[in-house]
Design an enzyme around this catalytic site. Structure first.
Site, PDB file in Angstrom:
ATOM      1  N   CYS A  82      41.686  55.627  40.777  1.00  0.00           N
ATOM      2  CA  CYS A  82      40.873  54.618  41.452  1.00  0.00           C
ATOM      3  C   CYS A  82      39.581  55.167  42.052  1.00  0.00           C
ATOM      4  O   CYS A  82      38.524  54.551  41.924  1.00  0.00           O
ATOM      5  CB  CYS A  82      41.689  53.889  42.510  1.00  0.00           C
ATOM      6  N   TRP A 129      48.119  57.894  35.586  1.00  0.00           N
ATOM      7  CA  TRP A 129      48.691  58.209  36.892  1.00  0.00           C
ATOM      8  C   TRP A 129      49.884  59.164  36.786  1.00  0.00           C
ATOM      9  O   TRP A 129      50.562  59.406  37.752  1.00  0.00           O
ATOM     10  CB  TRP A 129      49.096  56.922  37.608  1.00  0.00           C
ATOM     11  N   ASP A 166      36.437  45.695  41.562  1.00  0.00           N
ATOM     12  CA  ASP A 166      37.365  46.813  41.396  1.00  0.00           C
ATOM     13  C   ASP A 166      37.470  47.169  39.919  1.00  0.00           C
ATOM     14  O   ASP A 166      38.062  46.423  39.146  1.00  0.00           O
ATOM     15  CB  ASP A 166      38.729  46.429  41.953  1.00  0.00           C
ATOM     16  N   TYR A 175      49.850  -0.943  32.788  1.00  0.00           N
ATOM     17  CA  TYR A 175      50.553  -0.054  33.716  1.00  0.00           C
ATOM     18  C   TYR A 175      51.499   0.891  32.984  1.00  0.00           C
ATOM     19  O   TYR A 175      51.860   1.955  33.468  1.00  0.00           O
ATOM     20  CB  TYR A 175      51.310  -0.881  34.758  1.00  0.00           C
ATOM     21  N   HIS A 204      43.717  52.867  48.173  1.00  0.00           N
ATOM     22  CA  HIS A 204      43.109  52.399  46.928  1.00  0.00           C
ATOM     23  C   HIS A 204      41.606  52.297  47.158  1.00  0.00           C
ATOM     24  O   HIS A 204      41.160  51.948  48.257  1.00  0.00           O
ATOM     25  CB  HIS A 204      43.690  51.051  46.495  1.00  0.00           C
TER      26      HIS A 204
END
Length: 680
Positions: A273, A240, A352, A511, A329
């Site tokens: 994307c 990116w 995705d 217990y 996106h």
């Protein structure tokens, strides 16, 4: 002995089969068929050989796929000739040509067969003849196939259309960009199958992986991981910011060049994307899974899974948080049934391939049902909370003051998930599908779903719905003295069938957690198909538990699974407190100050044996002079009633409580009480 055919060659009748199976757009001359639908081959016999005679000539066909074909894995099938085609399993029907020179064989595959490249072999009493290869795809035209789509126009769009639009920009300025999916171009189908063969699950266990390719849920999840290269040698490297040594993501206009480059030299630089999604769409359509590319404007990236985008700033306005909202996106929706979730979650499933967050330790996401996303059902697989947040998270802006305190200064419930878009069926127009993902922003329904999603998300984060769930289920009435059944329930929500050893132990426990002796055990080897559950019962009999339990009447149940792999080990525990019999208490007449009054007490012995040394004890402040009063009654037979009458003289007027205790050799610690009003 049946007559043996002398076969000269086999004609796979590619042209006619391709036309009927909607694979005639494929640029290559090969047999590509869709599962659950018949295809025809023609056997040419040698001159002078005996022809096919129904009822006299028989043979077996063998179809195999994968490197380790096995009947147990559904990657090898052997089937003979039938009187008619069966549409639920592999079957074949043969007819002879009047000339006697050819035999036409119609073969129908199972609508649940694994996709892939198959070899076809004819077996005549051990004499085997190779007839060739064919590629089997998912079939949106077959109503028994998990990817069946009712509308022909939608099948044309989501399976066969090779061109499309990918939407980008902002919600105020949406721009469609053309993309060449090219799923039928030369060599693409084999590259798509290579993607499956290169995935780590195939490398670690080829048999299991090939068997699982019958399931489009599994295949879609594999593609979600393999279209990016983060955990494997997948197709695309994401970037990116810097694009040194590769192609800027905005340069690509089609999937073909990317897929061919990957097949030749490994991960391709670079994708973002819309590139990841478009390539994923190409591969899905090539394999026969209906698929569409979807763009979400105002798309939230929720890093901490709380369904809130928290924009944190310091007093200088510098951003401090890892949460973010993207202008847009892009991902994909694939069409299939969800037997693992229930029929109400069939239809479009979001996945995705862009590597954002890990799922089960791998950079993949989905498939998650759109219906589950819309309804806030965030415990439904896979990755529903992350996708829900992408389209429906609330946004909160906070500033951190110099004293460390965070102060909210603005926020929005409407800025995330806008104008969710895909290409319209049959045209290049934009189709808004926001309503398929969420209710109208700000509506009561949307807020209701958001609150439900928050609740489900907290459950999921606490691990209350694992992929393979082991629970213990109890009988409704578990009274001490009775025999009853308990169950270990193993639910398989993983992507393939699981085989493991299931054990259920029962032992007494106090217990304080101190464990006593065993009072029951069951064990079995179970196979659980995906999306199903198996139960194993254990009968707890008083003859076994009665002598080992303490007066706490507690039994610790422990269920355990043992399998080949680490994630097949599961344990569940539940402590049962057995119900006790009730003590009936009745005052005879009114209680008056300093006057004798009688209480009648009784209890039904629930045990199948005689109680010895039975007694009732009563006491109460202001009622029994500060001391317990005991009445011994000896032995009480099985299912008989223990009874006693005890007199006491109240020493104080007003409200009080009379406590009663029953004791015996086999049944202790049984208590009850009633309120007593003492009059002057």
């Amino acid at each position: 002995m049946s007559q043996v055919l002398d076969i000269e060659r086999c004609d796979l009748d590619i042209k006619r089969n391709s036309s009927s199976h909607h694979t005639d757009q494929c640029a290559e001359e090969r047999l590509i068929v869709r599962r659950g639908q018949p295809f025809n081959i023609i056997l040419h016999l040698k001159a002078g050989s005996k022809g096919f005679k129904p009822g006299e000539t028989s043979f077996t066909l063998i179809v195999e796929t994968g490197p380790l074909p096995r009947k147990e894995s559904d990657t090898k099938f052997c089937f003979g000739l039938s009187d008619s085609i069966v549409d639920t399993e592999w079957s074949a029907l043969a007819t002879n040509d009047p000339s006697g020179n050819t035999v036409s064989v119609s073969i129908s595959s199972s609508p649940n067969a694994p996709i892939g490249i198959y070899t076809l072999t004819l077996d005549q009493e051990g004499q085997k003849t190779s007839l060739g290869k064919f590629t089997l795809l998912f079939n949106a035209w077959c109503h028994r196939d998990a990817v069946y789509m009712r509308s022909e126009t939608k099948r044309q769009e989501y399976v066969l259309e090779q061109h499309g639009q990918v939407y980008r920009g902002t919600y105020k300025r949406i721009k469609g960009k053309p993309w060449n999916f090219g799923q039928f171009e030369s060599g693409i189908l084999d590259i798509c199958l290579k993607i499956l063969d290169d995935n780590p699950k195939f490398v670690s266990d080829a048999d299991k992986d090939c068997s699982a390719r019958k399931n489009p849920i599994y295949v879609t999840r594999v593609l979600s991981a393999m279209i990016n290269s983060n955990d494997d040698m997948g197709v695309l490297v994401g970037s990116w910011d810097k694009f040194l040594g590769g192609v800027h993501p905005g340069t690509w206009i089609g999937s073909g060049a990317i897929l061919r480059q990957w097949a030749e030299s490994g991960p391709v630089r670079y994708g973002q994307c819309w590139v990841f999604a478009a390539v994923s769409c190409t591969v899905s359509r090539a394999l026969g899974i209906p698929c569409r590319v979807v763009t979400n404007f105002g798309s939230a990236h929720d890093t901490d899974g709380n369904l809130i985008i928290e924009n944190l700033y310091d007093e200088n306005g510098e951003a401090m948080s890892s949460d973010s909202v993207w202008n847009f996106h892009v991902w994909v929706d694939s069409w299939m049934t969800r037997p693992d979730l229930g029929t109400e979650f069939d239809g479009w499933q979001t996945s995705d391939p862009t590597p954002q967050e890990t799922s089960d330790g791998v950079f993949c996401c989905g498939p998650a049902s759109l219906k589950a996303i819309k309804e806030g059902e965030l415990t439904k697989k896979y990755d529903a909370p992350f996708i829900f947040a992408e389209v429906n998270a609330d946004v909160v802006d906070l500033v951190r003051l110099s004293n460390g305190e965070f102060v909210k200064f603005s926020g929005s419930t409407k800025s995330v998930g806008r104008f969710i878009s895909t290409k319209a069926v049959g045209s290049d127009d934009r189709h808004d599908i926001t309503h398929q993902y969420k209710y109208s922003e700000g509506s009561e329904e949307e807020r209701r779903v958001y609150e439900k999603a928050q609740h489900h998300n907290k459950l999921q984060q606490r691990g209350e719905e694992p992929g393979l769930a082991l629970k213990i289920k109890l009988a409704d009435n578990m009274t001490v003295g009775s025999d009853f059944e308990v169950y270990a329930v193993l639910t398989n929500n993983s992507m393939e069938a699981k085989t493991c050893k299931l054990m259920l132990f029962a032992r007494a426990v106090g217990y304080n957690g101190k464990r006593g002796d065993s009072c029951g055990f069951a064990s079995d080897k179970v196979e659980v198909p995906y999306g199903e559950e198996r139960r194993m019962s254990l009968k707890l009999e008083y003859g076994h538990y009665g002598s080992v339990i303490t007066s706490d009447r507690m039994i610790l149940l422990s269920a355990m699974t043992l399998g080949k792999h680490t994630n097949d080990f599961h344990k569940a525990e539940k402590t049962v407190v057995l119900d006790e019999p009730d003590i009936q208490i009745k005052l005879v007449g009114e209680a008056k100050l300093n006057q004798s009054v009688t209480t009648e007490v009784s209890l039904l012995n629930p045990l199948p044996e005689t109680l010895q040394d039975c007694s009732f004890t009563i006491e109460g402040a202001g009622l029994t002079d500060g001391k317990p009063m005991t009445k011994k009654i000896g032995s009480v037979g099985p299912k008989q009633e223990a009874k006693a009458s005890i007199e006491f003289s109240p020493a104080r007027a007003g409200s009080s409580v009379l406590f009663v205790n029953f004791d015996s050799n086999k049944l202790q610690n049984i208590k009850s009480s009633i309120k007593v009003e003492v009059k002057e």
